[in-house]
Scaffold this active site. Structure first.
Site, mmCIF file in Angstrom:
data_model
loop_
_atom_site.group_PDB
_atom_site.id
_atom_site.type_symbol
_atom_site.label_atom_id
_atom_site.label_comp_id
_atom_site.label_asym_id
_atom_site.label_seq_id
_atom_site.Cartn_x
_atom_site.Cartn_y
_atom_site.Cartn_z
ATOM 1 N N LYS A 17 -3.444 -12.590 11.839
ATOM 2 C CA LYS A 17 -4.919 -12.606 11.804
ATOM 3 C C LYS A 17 -5.449 -13.749 10.949
ATOM 4 C CE LYS A 17 -6.133 -8.644 10.189
ATOM 5 N NZ LYS A 17 -4.804 -8.355 9.627
ATOM 6 N N THR A 18 -4.936 -13.843 9.721
ATOM 7 C CA THR A 18 -5.442 -14.858 8.798
ATOM 8 C C THR A 18 -5.080 -16.257 9.275
ATOM 9 O OG1 THR A 18 -5.317 -13.331 6.930
ATOM 10 C CG2 THR A 18 -5.374 -15.684 6.422
ATOM 11 N N ARG A 26 1.282 -12.480 -1.727
ATOM 12 C CA ARG A 26 -0.049 -12.789 -1.203
ATOM 13 C C ARG A 26 -0.855 -13.654 -2.172
ATOM 14 N NH1 ARG A 26 -2.172 -9.641 3.081
ATOM 15 N NH2 ARG A 26 -0.714 -8.057 3.838
ATOM 16 N N ARG A 79 0.822 -1.207 0.000
ATOM 17 C CA ARG A 79 0.000 0.000 0.000
ATOM 18 C C ARG A 79 0.862 1.266 0.000
ATOM 19 N NH1 ARG A 79 -1.671 0.732 4.412
ATOM 20 N NH2 ARG A 79 -0.888 -1.053 5.597
ATOM 21 N N SER A 92 -1.238 -6.249 9.399
ATOM 22 C CA SER A 92 -0.702 -7.268 8.512
ATOM 23 C C SER A 92 0.577 -7.851 9.101
ATOM 24 C CB SER A 92 -0.401 -6.658 7.147
ATOM 25 O OG SER A 92 0.203 -7.593 6.304
ATOM 26 N N LYS A 113 -8.873 -2.002 0.596
ATOM 27 C CA LYS A 113 -8.694 -1.095 1.724
ATOM 28 C C LYS A 113 -9.437 0.227 1.517
ATOM 29 C CE LYS A 113 -6.327 -3.708 4.431
ATOM 30 N NZ LYS A 113 -7.027 -4.331 5.594
ATOM 31 N N HIS A 160 -10.538 -3.866 12.109
ATOM 32 C CA HIS A 160 -9.492 -4.511 11.323
ATOM 33 C C HIS A 160 -9.124 -5.796 12.056
ATOM 34 C CE1 HIS A 160 -5.218 -4.373 9.443
ATOM 35 N NE2 HIS A 160 -6.058 -5.019 8.660
ATOM 36 N N ASP A 181 -10.192 -10.486 7.892
ATOM 37 C CA ASP A 181 -9.562 -9.165 7.909
ATOM 38 C C ASP A 181 -10.453 -7.997 8.328
ATOM 39 O OD1 ASP A 181 -7.140 -7.680 7.444
ATOM 40 O OD2 ASP A 181 -8.043 -6.874 5.638
#
Length: 532
Positions: free
Chosen positions: A243-244, A324, A60, A239, A200, A219, A258
């Site tokens: 989390k995932t 990713r 990003r 990130s 996003k 988030h 997410d």
């Protein structure tokens, strides 16, 4: 010329977007892949996955994100965190982007943000790249085909990577731009192929809209006990914090990985898919996510692969550490059909501590939870933003500052209110370093993290003995079955305890210095809970 299923009363021309070449509406995955291959946008990989690279933008560009400063939002936006753009600059940007788009092919996907129909928004995504259309079909929610006949967007996103902004004319920072105009219900993205900007931008939009309805946008990832949505857990984190990985637990049902909302009814996913990091992805530790990398339609972003066999290299980070894969939620076998859960029973704040100071898990009071939520301490992991090449300790408020248009207290107070109302238990989980800081210590063992989380979610962790941490004042378990007791006391994992004490004192001061900005806005109990 237009192709595909669309509301005949709501085509791009009806929105004032005229003069384009072929426009493809709501193509499904096979057609989007076919178009992307034909356009030379990427390569078909094993199992029908689509392999792409995104050029110099492999993460990003948060500094290039702007909010248009109109009268309706001037007093609502956290301007210290969100760069302003003038209405005149946005109008010039929009006019110049439309002129640039004339005669070219575009792909339109009409999608939904939010699994709860009462709070969902309709989003029209207009993309120059067919694979961006494929990506966002995974990451947002796909309406029934019949619903497309009457679809009208609440907001429209236009993504044109071949367009370069003019900072002087468009009132932006560089030739890369993400511009959000809440009055005109438009988001414009230019000069970046990184697909994460698409999702996003919608998350940022929901972060602005939902608090006015008393809904907490988060988030976070979320899951619930199999067959029992009342037993829901949410996992906040930036990130790279896990989390995932941690929410994709085969013993629980995945709600999403997410972005979620917490309403008066419960938890709901904003998205229809997952966007998982693949660096070091292990088929034994993360079999479900690993399996998606060779499934039809999965977008494989910025991964090195064998040009003859198309085998993916999960260790080669020469393109980026931020490699990713994007795939629909149903590719995870234990995912929720409804993407809905109950009120969270457990709230987990994930942090990646590159200093090696924090314990692997700690229990928080509601006031401590708000403190650590507002602090948002973690480490930026390589590749998630441009220029990050090794873990950088940072404070990202609400575990997602780049996506927060409102002041942090708006989200912190909502979270605290909901935790108090529904009696959630809160935990701080460190997935970062132990035995020393980055470069000396080692990454926290994922097996230990999973064992501690399982004990927390099952309730057995509340039954063990706890000690009060001398540095932060939260409760830390002393002995947990299946976990090395030494790991639970980070000071014992360091070869030099004095060096640990010095590092801990440094981190405590960093917390205190960072939190000064929130002191005028918070209650006394949160101030008191700050540091032990």
């Amino acid at each position: 010329m237009t192709f595909g299923r669309v509301n005949p009363q709501f085509q791009l021309e009806d929105q004032g977007i005229k003069g384009l070449g072929d426009v493809f509406y709501n193509l499904m995955e096979p057609a989007l892949i076919e178009a992307a291959v034909k356009n030379g946008e990427g390569t078909l990989g094993k199992g029908g996955a689509f392999l792409v690279t995104t050029g110099k933008f492999t993460g990003r560009s948060p500094k290039d994100k702007h909010v248009v400063k109109t009268d309706s939002v001037a007093d609502k936006i956290w301007w210290e965190n969100n760069a302003a753009m003038s209405p005149e600059g946005f109008d010039n940007l929009y006019a110049d982007m439309l002129e640039h788009m004339k005669g070219k092919k575009y792909y339109v996907e009409d999608l939904v943000g939010g699994a709860d129909p009462e709070h969902a928004i309709n989003v029209r995504m207009v993309t120059e790249l067919a694979w961006h259309g494929l990506f966002i079909r995974h990451l947002l929610r796909r309406p029934e085909r019949e619903a497309l006949d009457s679809f009208i967007a609440d907001f429209t996103v236009i993504n044109c990577p071949s367009f370069k902004a003019d900072p002087e004319r468009h009132d932006c920072r560089s030739d890369t731009v993400i511009a959000m105009n809440f009055d005109k219900k438009l988001i414009l993205i230019g000069n970046t192929e990184y697909a994460g900007e698409n999702k996003k931008s919608v998350f940022t939009l929901l972060n602005y809209l939902l608090p006015e309805k008393g809904i907490m946008p988060m988030h976070c990832s979320a899951n619930h006990a199999i067959g029992n949505p009342v037993d829901t857990a949410i996992f906040f984190g930036l990130s790279g914090t896990g989390k995932t990985t941690l929410s994709a637990d085969p013993s629980r049902t995945l709600i999403g990985d997410d972005e979620h909302g917490w309403s008066d009814r419960g938890t709901f996913n904003f998205e229809g898919g997952c966007y998982a990091k693949t660096i070091g992805l292990n088929p034994e530790a993360e079999p479900e996510i690993y399996a998606t990398t060779s499934k039809f339609g999965t977008v494989i972003e910025n991964m090195v692969y064998d040009e003859e066999t198309f085998e993916l290299d999960f260790e080669d980070s020469s393109l980026t550490e931020n490699m990713r894969c994007a795939y629909p939620l149903e590719y995870i076998s234990n995912s929720s059909d409804s993407a809905l859960g109950g009120h969270p029973k457990n709230v987990i704040l994930l942090t990646c501590d590159a200093y090696g100071v924090l314990p692997p898990i700690a229990r928080l009071t509601p006031a401590q939870a708000m403190y650590h939520f507002l602090s948002g301490f973690t480490s930026k992991t390589p590749g998630t933003e441009r220029g990050v090449v090794e873990p950088e300790p940072t404070f990202s408020t609400c575990f997602g500052a780049p996506f927060m248009p409102r002041r942090p207290e708006a989200y912190g107070n909502l979270l605290r209110e909901k935790i108090g109302k529904h009696g959630a238990t809160c935990w701080l989980v460190n997935t970062g370093w132990t035995g020393g800081a980055f470069g000396t210590g080692s990454r926290m063992p994922i097996k230990a993290t999973r064992a501690l989380l399982t004990a927390a979610l099952e309730g057995s962790l509340n039954e063990v003995e706890f000690r009060k941490d001398e540095n932060f004042g939260f409760d830390v378990p002393v002995d947990v079955p299946g976990v090395d007791p030494q790991l639970l006391d980070p000071r014992q994992t360091w070869a030099d305890p004095a060096a640990y004490d010095a590092q801990a004192a440094k981190l405590v001061q960093m917390f205190a210095d960072n939190f000064e900005q929130y002191l005028p806005y918070i209650d006394e109990d949160v101030k008191a809970a700050a540091i032990g």
